[in-house]
Design an enzyme around this catalytic site. Sequence first.
Site, PDB file in Angstrom:
ATOM      1  N   ASN A   9     -74.992  22.063   0.668  1.00 51.69           N
ATOM      2  CA  ASN A   9     -75.758  21.272  -0.867  1.00 51.69           C
ATOM      3  C   ASN A   9     -76.574  21.053  -0.294  1.00 51.69           C
ATOM      4  OD1 ASN A   9     -76.152  19.424  -2.724  1.00 51.69           O
ATOM      5  ND2 ASN A   9     -74.577  18.297  -2.120  1.00 51.69           N
ATOM      6  N   LYS A  11     -79.109  18.801  -1.701  1.00 50.32           N
ATOM      7  CA  LYS A  11     -79.473  17.993  -2.390  1.00 50.32           C
ATOM      8  C   LYS A  11     -80.884  18.228  -2.778  1.00 50.32           C
ATOM      9  CE  LYS A  11     -75.845  15.434   0.485  1.00 50.32           C
ATOM     10  NZ  LYS A  11     -75.216  14.314   0.756  1.00 50.32           N
ATOM     11  N   HIS A  94     -70.264  16.069  -7.988  1.00 50.26           N
ATOM     12  CA  HIS A  94     -70.114  16.050  -6.765  1.00 50.26           C
ATOM     13  C   HIS A  94     -69.696  13.893  -6.805  1.00 50.26           C
ATOM     14  CE1 HIS A  94     -72.355  14.445  -3.019  1.00 50.26           C
ATOM     15  NE2 HIS A  94     -72.273  15.821  -2.336  1.00 50.26           N
ATOM     16  N   GLU A  96     -72.012  11.957  -5.470  1.00 47.25           N
ATOM     17  CA  GLU A  96     -73.337  11.450  -5.406  1.00 47.25           C
ATOM     18  C   GLU A  96     -73.386  11.081  -6.977  1.00 47.25           C
ATOM     19  OE1 GLU A  96     -75.855  13.811  -3.082  1.00 47.25           O
ATOM     20  OE2 GLU A  96     -74.186  12.369  -1.228  1.00 47.25           O
ATOM     21  N   GLU A 166     -63.792  16.572  -0.739  1.00 45.84           N
ATOM     22  CA  GLU A 166     -65.016  15.887   0.207  1.00 45.84           C
ATOM     23  C   GLU A 166     -64.793  14.185  -0.258  1.00 45.84           C
ATOM     24  OE1 GLU A 166     -68.926  17.721   0.188  1.00 45.84           O
ATOM     25  OE2 GLU A 166     -68.817  16.585  -1.661  1.00 45.84           O
ATOM     26  N   GLY A 172     -72.509  12.010   4.368  1.00 41.67           N
ATOM     27  CA  GLY A 172     -73.836  11.553   4.461  1.00 41.67           C
ATOM     28  C   GLY A 172     -73.423  10.496   5.251  1.00 41.67           C
ATOM     29  N   SER A 212     -69.974  15.797   6.398  1.00 38.48           N
ATOM     30  CA  SER A 212     -70.448  15.422   7.398  1.00 38.48           C
ATOM     31  C   SER A 212     -69.529  16.468   8.405  1.00 38.48           C
ATOM     32  CB  SER A 212     -70.108  13.834   8.249  1.00 38.48           C
ATOM     33  OG  SER A 212     -70.616  12.666   7.924  1.00 38.48           O
TER      34      SER A 212
HETATM   35  C1  PEP Z   1     -72.436  17.219   0.147  1.00 36.37           C
HETATM   36  O1  PEP Z   1     -73.234  16.307   0.434  1.00 36.37           O
HETATM   37  O2  PEP Z   1     -70.976  17.797   0.242  1.00 36.37           O
HETATM   38  C2  PEP Z   1     -71.852  17.342   1.803  1.00 36.37           C
HETATM   39  C3  PEP Z   1     -70.806  16.538   2.421  1.00 36.37           C
HETATM   40  O3  PEP Z   1     -73.023  16.213   2.821  1.00 36.37           O
HETATM   41  P1  PEP Z   1     -72.905  15.613   4.139  1.00 36.37           P
HETATM   42  O4  PEP Z   1     -72.665  17.026   4.962  1.00 36.37           O
HETATM   43  O5  PEP Z   1     -74.428  15.108   4.756  1.00 36.37           O
HETATM   44  O6  PEP Z   1     -71.815  14.701   4.814  1.00 36.37           O
END
Ligand code: PEP
Length: 250
Positions: A9, A11, A94, A96, A166, A172, A212
């Site tokens: 992803n 972003k 997501h 976010e 998630e 992040g 992460s």
């Molecule tokens: C994500 O954007 O779905 C995500 C898991 O980000 P990160 O791997 O940076 O934590």
Amino acid sequence: MKNKIIAGNWKMNKTRAEAAALIEELIPLVSNTSNTVIICVPFTDLELAIRLTEGSNVHVGAQNCHWKESGAYTGEIAPSMLKEMGVEYVVIGHSERRTYFGETDATVLARTKAALNAGLKPIVCIGETLSERKEGEMEAVLTRQVVEGFKDVTAEELTNIIVAYEPVWAIGTGVTATDEQANDAIKYVRSVFARKYGKVAADALYIQYGGSMNDGNAKGLLSMSDVDGGLIGGASLVAAKFAAIVHAHE
Ligand code: PEP
């Protein structure tokens, strides 16, 4: 055993020039994997990504779509527009988007249904916040997100959906769920799907872990029994790191 589905992803990162460089570096690094590789790129990179990945094993996804086919929705993109371009996957719900753009279980459901109707494969994100976990509400939150967010989704449609668990506190932040935390939560999510769709369908459903995940922790996470892949943010922006995750469990 299922293969793993590893999705990046990106972003709101990568101009077209940067995207081209990353994709060209990535393709040869993942060409021999038995896992499924997806990159979910900004809308402005989609056409380029589809062109550059043609003939490779890298699939392309978007990061959102609207629930209507057309109309007065300034700034939105219809699922059929993505499909026509050759997009295969689309991230929906997501955290976010839930946090910053008012996404709810109802809008997640509407977008998921529209994406399915257009022939796209949704990657639907769910997950609890840190305070919800601390207050012992993790299971209730995940149950609500599945029950409400998949309310009108049929068993047949479920076969075209990927779910990404998630935990919001891990996205992040550099804080990853332990292998066991990820597996336990995904097992729980699978049990909620099993209640509605039956065990066979729930076992067949791909449920990724996201939060992460990186080239150092991917092997442990992806080796867990219920972790069917990863949705990767930060580490998907560096070809070598993303490729290492793709190859971490084959
Ligand atoms: C994500 O954007 O779905 C995500 C898991 O980000 P990160 O791997 O940076 O934590």
